[in-house]
Design a protein around this motif. Structure first.
Motif, PDB file in Angstrom:
ATOM      1  N   ARG A 198      -3.375  46.808  17.465  1.00 43.90           N
ATOM      2  CA  ARG A 198      -2.580  46.198  18.542  1.00 43.90           C
ATOM      3  C   ARG A 198      -3.482  45.595  19.625  1.00 43.90           C
ATOM      4  O   ARG A 198      -3.626  46.126  20.723  1.00 43.90           O
ATOM      5  N   GLY A 217      -1.364  43.637  21.151  1.00 46.11           N
ATOM      6  CA  GLY A 217      -1.129  42.574  20.178  1.00 46.11           C
ATOM      7  C   GLY A 217      -0.648  41.284  20.814  1.00 46.11           C
ATOM      8  O   GLY A 217      -0.452  41.187  22.033  1.00 46.11           O
ATOM      9  N   GLY A 218      -0.466  40.287  19.958  1.00 45.94           N
ATOM     10  CA  GLY A 218       0.092  39.016  20.407  1.00 45.94           C
ATOM     11  C   GLY A 218       1.543  39.189  20.827  1.00 45.94           C
ATOM     12  O   GLY A 218       2.031  38.495  21.733  1.00 45.94           O
ATOM     13  N   SER A 219       2.237  40.118  20.192  1.00 48.40           N
ATOM     14  CA  SER A 219       3.639  40.365  20.547  1.00 48.40           C
ATOM     15  C   SER A 219       3.732  40.841  21.994  1.00 48.40           C
ATOM     16  O   SER A 219       4.604  40.394  22.748  1.00 48.40           O
ATOM     17  N   ASP A 261       1.214  30.025  21.623  1.00 44.38           N
ATOM     18  CA  ASP A 261       1.006  31.232  20.825  1.00 44.38           C
ATOM     19  C   ASP A 261      -0.119  30.958  19.835  1.00 44.38           C
ATOM     20  O   ASP A 261       0.031  30.150  18.918  1.00 44.38           O
ATOM     21  N   SER A 298      -4.959  40.147  15.835  1.00 44.15           N
ATOM     22  CA  SER A 298      -4.524  40.862  14.632  1.00 44.15           C
ATOM     23  C   SER A 298      -5.059  40.219  13.364  1.00 44.15           C
ATOM     24  O   SER A 298      -5.604  40.901  12.490  1.00 44.15           O
ATOM     25  N   LYS A 299      -4.916  38.906  13.244  1.00 45.13           N
ATOM     26  CA  LYS A 299      -5.330  38.222  12.021  1.00 45.13           C
ATOM     27  C   LYS A 299      -6.797  37.819  12.087  1.00 45.13           C
ATOM     28  O   LYS A 299      -7.550  38.057  11.153  1.00 45.13           O
ATOM     29  N   ALA A 342      -2.120  32.782  17.182  1.00 42.15           N
ATOM     30  CA  ALA A 342      -2.172  34.039  16.420  1.00 42.15           C
ATOM     31  C   ALA A 342      -3.033  33.928  15.159  1.00 42.15           C
ATOM     32  O   ALA A 342      -3.260  34.931  14.487  1.00 42.15           O
ATOM     33  N   TYR A 343      -3.506  32.708  14.851  1.00 44.32           N
ATOM     34  CA  TYR A 343      -4.203  32.535  13.569  1.00 44.32           C
ATOM     35  C   TYR A 343      -5.471  31.707  13.705  1.00 44.32           C
ATOM     36  O   TYR A 343      -5.835  30.972  12.785  1.00 44.32           O
ATOM     37  N   SER A 353      -3.468  36.586  19.763  1.00 43.66           N
ATOM     38  CA  SER A 353      -3.446  37.788  18.930  1.00 43.66           C
ATOM     39  C   SER A 353      -4.784  37.917  18.215  1.00 43.66           C
ATOM     40  O   SER A 353      -5.278  36.945  17.651  1.00 43.66           O
ATOM     41  N   HIS A 403       9.840  35.416  17.924  1.00 37.17           N
ATOM     42  CA  HIS A 403       9.803  34.629  19.173  1.00 37.17           C
ATOM     43  C   HIS A 403      11.166  34.704  19.848  1.00 37.17           C
ATOM     44  O   HIS A 403      11.272  35.000  21.038  1.00 37.17           O
ATOM     45  N   LEU A 442       3.247  37.923  24.277  1.00 38.21           N
ATOM     46  CA  LEU A 442       4.436  37.058  24.373  1.00 38.21           C
ATOM     47  C   LEU A 442       5.489  37.697  25.275  1.00 38.21           C
ATOM     48  O   LEU A 442       6.152  37.020  26.068  1.00 38.21           O
ATOM     49  N   HIS A 444       3.097  26.479  18.976  1.00 36.77           N
ATOM     50  CA  HIS A 444       2.187  27.241  18.119  1.00 36.77           C
ATOM     51  C   HIS A 444       0.815  26.578  18.222  1.00 36.77           C
ATOM     52  O   HIS A 444       0.698  25.365  18.012  1.00 36.77           O
ATOM     53  N   ASN A 450       3.784  29.211  12.051  1.00 34.91           N
ATOM     54  CA  ASN A 450       4.526  30.213  11.281  1.00 34.91           C
ATOM     55  C   ASN A 450       6.013  29.935  11.492  1.00 34.91           C
ATOM     56  O   ASN A 450       6.475  30.049  12.635  1.00 34.91           O
ATOM     57  N   TRP A 458       8.692  31.684  14.143  1.00 33.45           N
ATOM     58  CA  TRP A 458       8.582  33.113  13.838  1.00 33.45           C
ATOM     59  C   TRP A 458       9.803  33.800  14.459  1.00 33.45           C
ATOM     60  O   TRP A 458      10.032  33.650  15.671  1.00 33.45           O
TER      61      TRP A 458
HETATM   62  C1  LIG Z   1       3.351  33.276  15.181  1.00 34.71           C
HETATM   63  C2  LIG Z   1       2.983  34.666  15.524  1.00 34.71           C
HETATM   64  N1  LIG Z   1       2.778  34.989  16.811  1.00 34.71           N
HETATM   65  C3  LIG Z   1       2.450  36.226  17.180  1.00 34.71           C
HETATM   66  C4  LIG Z   1       2.327  37.235  16.265  1.00 34.71           C
HETATM   67  C5  LIG Z   1       1.995  38.593  16.820  1.00 34.71           C
HETATM   68  O1  LIG Z   1       1.089  39.335  16.181  1.00 34.71           O
HETATM   69  P1  LIG Z   1       0.669  40.788  16.677  1.00 34.71           P
HETATM   70  O2  LIG Z   1       1.655  41.284  17.655  1.00 34.71           O
HETATM   71  O3  LIG Z   1       0.660  41.605  15.444  1.00 34.71           O
HETATM   72  O4  LIG Z   1      -0.678  40.614  17.278  1.00 34.71           O
HETATM   73  C6  LIG Z   1       2.546  36.962  14.913  1.00 34.71           C
HETATM   74  C7  LIG Z   1       2.473  38.025  13.905  1.00 34.71           C
HETATM   75  O5  LIG Z   1       2.904  37.942  12.808  1.00 34.71           O
HETATM   76  C8  LIG Z   1       2.887  35.640  14.539  1.00 34.71           C
HETATM   77  O6  LIG Z   1       3.108  35.310  13.277  1.00 34.71           O
END
Ligand SMILES: Cc1ncc(COP(=O)(O)O)c(C=O)c1O
Length: 390
Positions: A250, A99-101, A207, A241-242, A209-210, A239, A129, A104, A174, A179, A126
């Motif tokens: 992930r 995932g993006g998490s 970051d 994810s979205k 993510a969207y 990420s 972070h 990071l 971002h 976010n 977020w």
């Molecule tokens: C700003 C931002 N960065 C990163 C993420 C990480 O997403 P994930 O770990 O689910 O890919 C999110 C998820 O909500 C987010 O809002």
């Protein structure tokens, strides 16, 4: 030993999901959730994802490890999507992450290895972070980014903070769809940020993510593309994810971007070593799905179309919400020009709790709303309830 541990607070957003699920009132509205929802309140699996999964089910012939770097075709195709033409003029050394998490966290670990001790973060951001960077051992230095009452970006304050930073500092940006504020940065503002970061020797961590949820796939990466051409080194946490609806799979990546192939390769070898002592190898499935979609013209077209439909739904909801709120709450006309799933309403905690108790409208006490949590039919009711607070 376990007895000596102190109880940790529940994650506020996850706790909110529990409260919402327990509420039996008809017509309840969930603006707290951090995922895309369609008009029926579902978080759909993209058609192209389903199709790619069918192909993978037939073709996959091994479950052996995929290696520390992850799926190299995923990384290559994802970088094409993120970097566009600008991305081909630099070297982007990628490592697939959970995932993006995960991206990071690896970025934070790499920053520390490289001698960076501090990361600048705009407020609000977020919350994870701050959690991720702090857990890695970076000092998180906050500066004002957004005024919720006026719905304005405090750009001067942001630049002021960067001007006071220097080598050994990193700055979180971002990529788009901020976010929790949804506040966009203009092309001119990105140019000022890039010039300031370059001048001060501050390393940007972007970051993303969207991508695709704001103005479009290309537009949402435009600031980032400008940045990677203007500064010597950038870290980009992506990420999937979205953008691909792969939340639970992930799926993400960290890219170390540089004009120098040697420098980028050095960064990658360290990212892989850091991954080895953390989660070791990333999960395969989500990246295989993205690689399959992006490697097939028809699947890519279908994925883009479905993503564009999601974006259009959010844009329409933003317009309706802004139009309804502007007459009583002029600052909130800004919701229309904001991007992505989130906006930050200037509500007090008491007002948020009142909306929850009296009207079954759920959002975190920060006042962040997920526009995609709305159904078109909810808009009038939600507008009336917000307006009644003024
Ligand atoms: C700003 C931002 N960065 C990163 C993420 C990480 O997403 P994930 O770990 O689910 O890919 C999110 C998820 O909500 C987010 O809002």
């Amino acid at each position: 030993m376990f007895d000596a541990l102190s109880r940790q607070p529940d994650d506020a957003l996850l706790a909110l999901i529990g409260l919402y699920n327990q509420d039996s009132r008809p017509g309840k509205v969930d603006l707290g959730v951090g995922v895309y929802r369609d008009e029926a309140g579902r978080t759909p699996v993209f058609r192209a994802v389903k199709a790619a999964e069918r192909l993978l089910l037939e073709s996959q012939d091994s479950k052996a490890y995929i290696g520390l770097e992850g799926d190299t075709l995923y990384l290559e195709r994802l970088w094409n999507l993120v970097g566009g033409a600008a991305g081909r003029r630099v070297v982007a050394a990628g490592v697939q992450t959970p995932g993006g998490s995960g991206a990071l966290r690896l970025a934070a670990d790499l920053l520390l290895r490289g001698g960076c001790r501090r990361i600048l973060v705009g407020t609000p951001t977020w919350p994870n972070h701050v959690g991720i960077f702090g857990a890695a051992g970076l000092t998180v230095s906050s500066h004002p980014f957004f005024d919720a009452a006026g719905q304005t970006v405090l750009f001067d304050r942001m630049v002021e903070a960067l001007e006071a930073a220097g080598p050994g500092d990193a700055a979180l940006l971002h990529g788009s769809c901020h976010n929790p504020t949804g506040a966009p940065l203009s092309a001119d503002q990105w140019a000022v940020l890039a010039a300031t970061l370059e001048k001060r020797g501050v390393l940007p961590l972007v970051d993303l993510a969207y991508q695709g949820f704001g103005r479009g796939l290309e537009e949402d990466a435009a600031g980032l593309r400008h940045l990677i051409a203007a500064v010597p080194e950038t870290l980009v946490a992506v990420s999937s994810s979205k953008s691909f609806g792969l939340y639970r799979e992930r799926t993400g990546a960290i890219f170390a971007v540089s004009a120098s192939a040697d420098a980028a390769a050095l960064a990658r070898s360290n990212l892989m070593a850091l991954a080895r002592t953390s989660y070791s190898m990333p999960p395969d499935h989500g990246a295989a799905v993205v690689r399959t979609i992006l490697g097939d013209e028809a699947l890519t077209r279908d994925w883009r179309e479905e993503l564009e439909g999601m974006r259009a739904r959010i844009v329409g909801l933003r317009r309706a919400l802004a139009a309804g709120l502007a007459p009583v709450w002029p600052a909130l006309s800004a919701i229309e020009g904001q991007e992505g799933m989130f906006s930050l309403l200037p509500l007090t905690e008491a007002e948020v709790l009142r909306l929850r108790a009296e009207h079954a409208i759920y959002m975190p006490t920060s006042g962040r709303i997920n526009i995609a949590g709305l159904k078109t039919a909810d808009v009038a009711e939600v507008v009336a309830r917000f307006a009644a607070l003024r």
